[in-house]
Write a protein that holds these residues in place. Sequence first.
Motif, PDB file in Angstrom:
ATOM      1  N   ASP A 195      -3.360 -14.473  -1.651  1.00 36.53           N
ATOM      2  CA  ASP A 195      -4.603 -14.139  -0.996  1.00 36.53           C
ATOM      3  C   ASP A 195      -5.405 -13.115  -1.788  1.00 36.53           C
ATOM      4  OD1 ASP A 195      -2.615 -12.177   1.193  1.00 36.53           O
ATOM      5  OD2 ASP A 195      -3.154 -11.871  -0.866  1.00 36.53           O
ATOM      6  N   ILE A 254      -2.619  -8.155   5.137  1.00 31.00           N
ATOM      7  CA  ILE A 254      -1.437  -8.143   4.266  1.00 31.00           C
ATOM      8  C   ILE A 254      -1.229  -6.806   3.550  1.00 31.00           C
ATOM      9  CG2 ILE A 254      -2.544  -9.223   2.224  1.00 31.00           C
ATOM     10  CD1 ILE A 254       0.692 -10.640   3.191  1.00 31.00           C
ATOM     11  N   ARG A 255      -2.334  -6.144   3.161  1.00 27.76           N
ATOM     12  CA  ARG A 255      -2.169  -4.903   2.390  1.00 27.76           C
ATOM     13  C   ARG A 255      -3.304  -3.924   2.677  1.00 27.76           C
ATOM     14  NH1 ARG A 255      -1.147  -8.971  -1.327  1.00 27.76           N
ATOM     15  NH2 ARG A 255      -3.386  -9.149  -1.573  1.00 27.76           N
ATOM     16  N   TYR A 281       8.752  -5.688   3.417  1.00 31.56           N
ATOM     17  CA  TYR A 281       7.410  -5.121   3.262  1.00 31.56           C
ATOM     18  C   TYR A 281       6.346  -5.914   3.999  1.00 31.56           C
ATOM     19  CZ  TYR A 281       7.719  -8.980   0.053  1.00 31.56           C
ATOM     20  OH  TYR A 281       7.948 -10.230  -0.446  1.00 31.56           O
ATOM     21  N   PRO A 327       6.533 -16.739  -6.061  1.00 31.34           N
ATOM     22  CA  PRO A 327       6.528 -15.272  -6.045  1.00 31.34           C
ATOM     23  C   PRO A 327       7.934 -14.690  -6.173  1.00 31.34           C
ATOM     24  CG  PRO A 327       5.122 -16.138  -4.313  1.00 31.34           C
ATOM     25  CD  PRO A 327       5.903 -17.293  -4.857  1.00 31.34           C
ATOM     26  N   GLN A 331       8.356 -11.083  -6.730  1.00 32.89           N
ATOM     27  CA  GLN A 331       8.153  -9.739  -6.144  1.00 32.89           C
ATOM     28  C   GLN A 331       8.742  -8.605  -6.980  1.00 32.89           C
ATOM     29  OE1 GLN A 331       5.973 -10.217  -4.096  1.00 32.89           O
ATOM     30  NE2 GLN A 331       6.389 -11.949  -2.769  1.00 32.89           N
ATOM     31  N   ASP A 357       3.891 -13.607  -7.837  1.00 34.82           N
ATOM     32  CA  ASP A 357       3.382 -12.358  -7.248  1.00 34.82           C
ATOM     33  C   ASP A 357       4.420 -11.275  -7.532  1.00 34.82           C
ATOM     34  OD1 ASP A 357       1.458 -13.959  -6.073  1.00 34.82           O
ATOM     35  OD2 ASP A 357       2.255 -13.771  -4.041  1.00 34.82           O
ATOM     36  N   ILE A 363       5.284  -6.984  -6.750  1.00 31.57           N
ATOM     37  CA  ILE A 363       4.936  -5.734  -6.063  1.00 31.57           C
ATOM     38  C   ILE A 363       5.512  -4.578  -6.878  1.00 31.57           C
ATOM     39  CG2 ILE A 363       5.294  -4.347  -3.979  1.00 31.57           C
ATOM     40  CD1 ILE A 363       5.508  -6.956  -2.388  1.00 31.57           C
ATOM     41  N   PHE A 383       0.609  -6.289  -7.151  1.00 32.51           N
ATOM     42  CA  PHE A 383       0.130  -5.467  -6.040  1.00 32.51           C
ATOM     43  C   PHE A 383       0.904  -4.157  -5.988  1.00 32.51           C
ATOM     44  CE2 PHE A 383       0.065  -9.984  -4.812  1.00 32.51           C
ATOM     45  CZ  PHE A 383      -1.306 -10.159  -4.695  1.00 32.51           C
ATOM     46  N   LYS A 384       0.191  -3.103  -5.573  1.00 36.47           N
ATOM     47  CA  LYS A 384       0.886  -1.838  -5.280  1.00 36.47           C
ATOM     48  C   LYS A 384       1.467  -1.970  -3.880  1.00 36.47           C
ATOM     49  CE  LYS A 384      -2.852   0.708  -5.919  1.00 36.47           C
ATOM     50  NZ  LYS A 384      -3.727   1.871  -5.900  1.00 36.47           N
ATOM     51  N   TYR A 385       2.705  -1.549  -3.714  1.00 35.48           N
ATOM     52  CA  TYR A 385       3.312  -1.623  -2.383  1.00 35.48           C
ATOM     53  C   TYR A 385       2.448  -0.853  -1.376  1.00 35.48           C
ATOM     54  CZ  TYR A 385       6.097  -0.357   1.610  1.00 35.48           C
ATOM     55  OH  TYR A 385       6.508  -0.150   2.902  1.00 35.48           O
ATOM     56  N   SER A 386       2.230  -1.478  -0.240  1.00 37.71           N
ATOM     57  CA  SER A 386       1.438  -0.835   0.801  1.00 37.71           C
ATOM     58  C   SER A 386       2.203  -0.921   2.128  1.00 37.71           C
ATOM     59  CB  SER A 386       0.086  -1.561   0.828  1.00 37.71           C
ATOM     60  OG  SER A 386      -0.425  -1.693   2.105  1.00 37.71           O
ATOM     61  N   ARG A 414       3.193  -1.404   5.774  1.00 36.52           N
ATOM     62  CA  ARG A 414       2.530  -2.207   6.807  1.00 36.52           C
ATOM     63  C   ARG A 414       3.154  -1.936   8.171  1.00 36.52           C
ATOM     64  NH1 ARG A 414      -1.851  -3.754   6.612  1.00 36.52           N
ATOM     65  NH2 ARG A 414      -1.830  -1.627   5.943  1.00 36.52           N
TER      66      ARG A 414
HETATM   67  N1  5AD Z   1       2.405  -4.435  -0.102  1.00 35.77           N
HETATM   68  C1  5AD Z   1       2.043  -4.972  -1.281  1.00 35.77           C
HETATM   69  N2  5AD Z   1       2.005  -6.287  -1.514  1.00 35.77           N
HETATM   70  C2  5AD Z   1       2.344  -7.104  -0.505  1.00 35.77           C
HETATM   71  N3  5AD Z   1       2.399  -8.449  -0.424  1.00 35.77           N
HETATM   72  C3  5AD Z   1       2.788  -8.784   0.826  1.00 35.77           C
HETATM   73  N4  5AD Z   1       2.987  -7.685   1.567  1.00 35.77           N
HETATM   74  C4  5AD Z   1       2.723  -6.625   0.763  1.00 35.77           C
HETATM   75  C5  5AD Z   1       2.760  -5.228   0.938  1.00 35.77           C
HETATM   76  N5  5AD Z   1       3.122  -4.680   2.097  1.00 35.77           N
HETATM   77  C6  5AD Z   1       2.108  -9.320  -1.552  1.00 35.77           C
HETATM   78  C7  5AD Z   1       3.344 -10.139  -1.958  1.00 35.77           C
HETATM   79  C8  5AD Z   1       3.007 -11.504  -1.449  1.00 35.77           C
HETATM   80  C9  5AD Z   1       1.504 -11.534  -1.606  1.00 35.77           C
HETATM   81  C10 5AD Z   1       0.808 -12.581  -0.816  1.00 35.77           C
HETATM   82  O1  5AD Z   1       1.105 -10.247  -1.176  1.00 35.77           O
HETATM   83  O2  5AD Z   1       3.428 -10.129  -3.360  1.00 35.77           O
HETATM   84  O3  5AD Z   1       3.632 -12.542  -2.187  1.00 35.77           O
END
Ligand code: 5AD
Length: 459
Positions: free
Chosen positions: A3, A69-70, A180, A279, A281, A319, A321, A350-353, A355
Amino acid sequence: MPDNPQNVTSIIAAPPSAGAKKTFYLETFGCQMNVHDSEKVIGTLLRQGYRQVETVEEADLVFYNTCSIRDKAEQKVFNRLNDYKKFQKQGKKFAVLGCVAQQEGEKIFEKAPYVSLVAGSASYNNLPQMLVQLEAGNTRITGLDDRQTDLTFETEFTARTNPHRGYITIIEGCDKFCAYCVVPYTRGKERSRTSDSVLAEARKMADLGYTDIQLLGQNVNAFADPLGKKTFAELLYAVGELPGIRRVRFTTSHPRHFSRDIIEAIDALPTLCDHVHLPVQSGSSRVLNAMHREYTREMYLEKVSWIKASKRQIALTTDLIVGFPGETPADFEETITLMHECQFDAVFGFKYSPRPNTPAITMEDSIPDEEKARRLQILLDRQREIQRVNYEKQVGKIFEVMVEGFNEARGQVNGRTSQNVTLNFTALPQHTPSIGSYVTARVIKSFPNSLVGEMVVQG
Ligand code: 5AD
Ligand code: SF4
């Protein structure tokens, strides 16, 4: 593809039912599942006698299909709703759909009292009834069925805007509960459509002239035909063999369910695209375990080796993280080495976020944002270099492309290869191909994210 919550997708169904008095505006954020849900919501609204308009100003009813999602997505939604506040005196009605609706539920009414309807994707089947309530003046309508439902959202009235390429949902929801991820809480439990109904929809699309079908699911390859008629790979064959269908894609695959028969199907059937989005991760088995991904680095690499051993040139994308709680520099280094081993064709990093509701929310978000940003930059720089080298190797090769549009300024036609790579090319003199057609082009130049070529006549 994953996304992109920053992207607003505008889906305008044409032609609108011109005589209809009630008008709606719909804005979509997020993944392809959301985009496709919106196509189904639009179809349902048109069926109920509404007419779609292109601005909030013109609309009686404003729909906002959200993604969570983030990145503090909820806050962005509330900020946006705040922008809508000025319209409330004009008697417009507001509806919040999608993942933020499911996640925040009735809290949305507290924070934005002018919103009348809040519904998550697992309750869209009830949209017609919810619309009746809305018209009756009810201002607190909810559709917040999350993990209860066994139903999928199917409608014959999907308002697809692209006449050549279209989505079909084959499985909804997610039962994986990665530590996550908010999706299992916002999209409900995993539920597949029957292969019969998927095939009926695909056949109908082929009859309408669609040539490119993308099968969708949060874990598309966890597809489990409720009637037990077809496995996921058998469904791929069946869709790919339909007369008129030239390209079939599927996304997103989960490594845990990624079986060899999927690659065998791609090898055997040219209409199945040369692309797998898988993905991973993280490259560290320790982090993967903490994420509850239920595979190790080695297991992932084994599946990648099947893809690489294919007779076809299958593009592999993923994908990643960075900065998951407890990710050490050594873990991160394993992600980098995995990227090199896999030679991905594209990476979405992506940076971990943290949730809401997810298991990881209870873990300390231990990596500072600057460090996450640093790791992400390293990852993206490395990947850019991997792609630069690999895309360069495509120069001289000939690919079939589906024509997507034109760049008048550059005198180029925009196309996409079966590998899902953008290939912009110059047309043959006197032969400008039409959108949706398939032509062949030779690559003459490469960039890290796209190819440039010239059209050739395939002899
Ligand atoms: N933080 C960061 N990235 C995330 N994704 C899903 N949840 C999180 C999160 N909390 C990423 C994953 C997933 C993509 C659609 O979004 O990599 O495959
Ligand atoms: Fe989220 Fe994991 Fe389900 Fe993918 S498999 S949607 S990352 S919980």
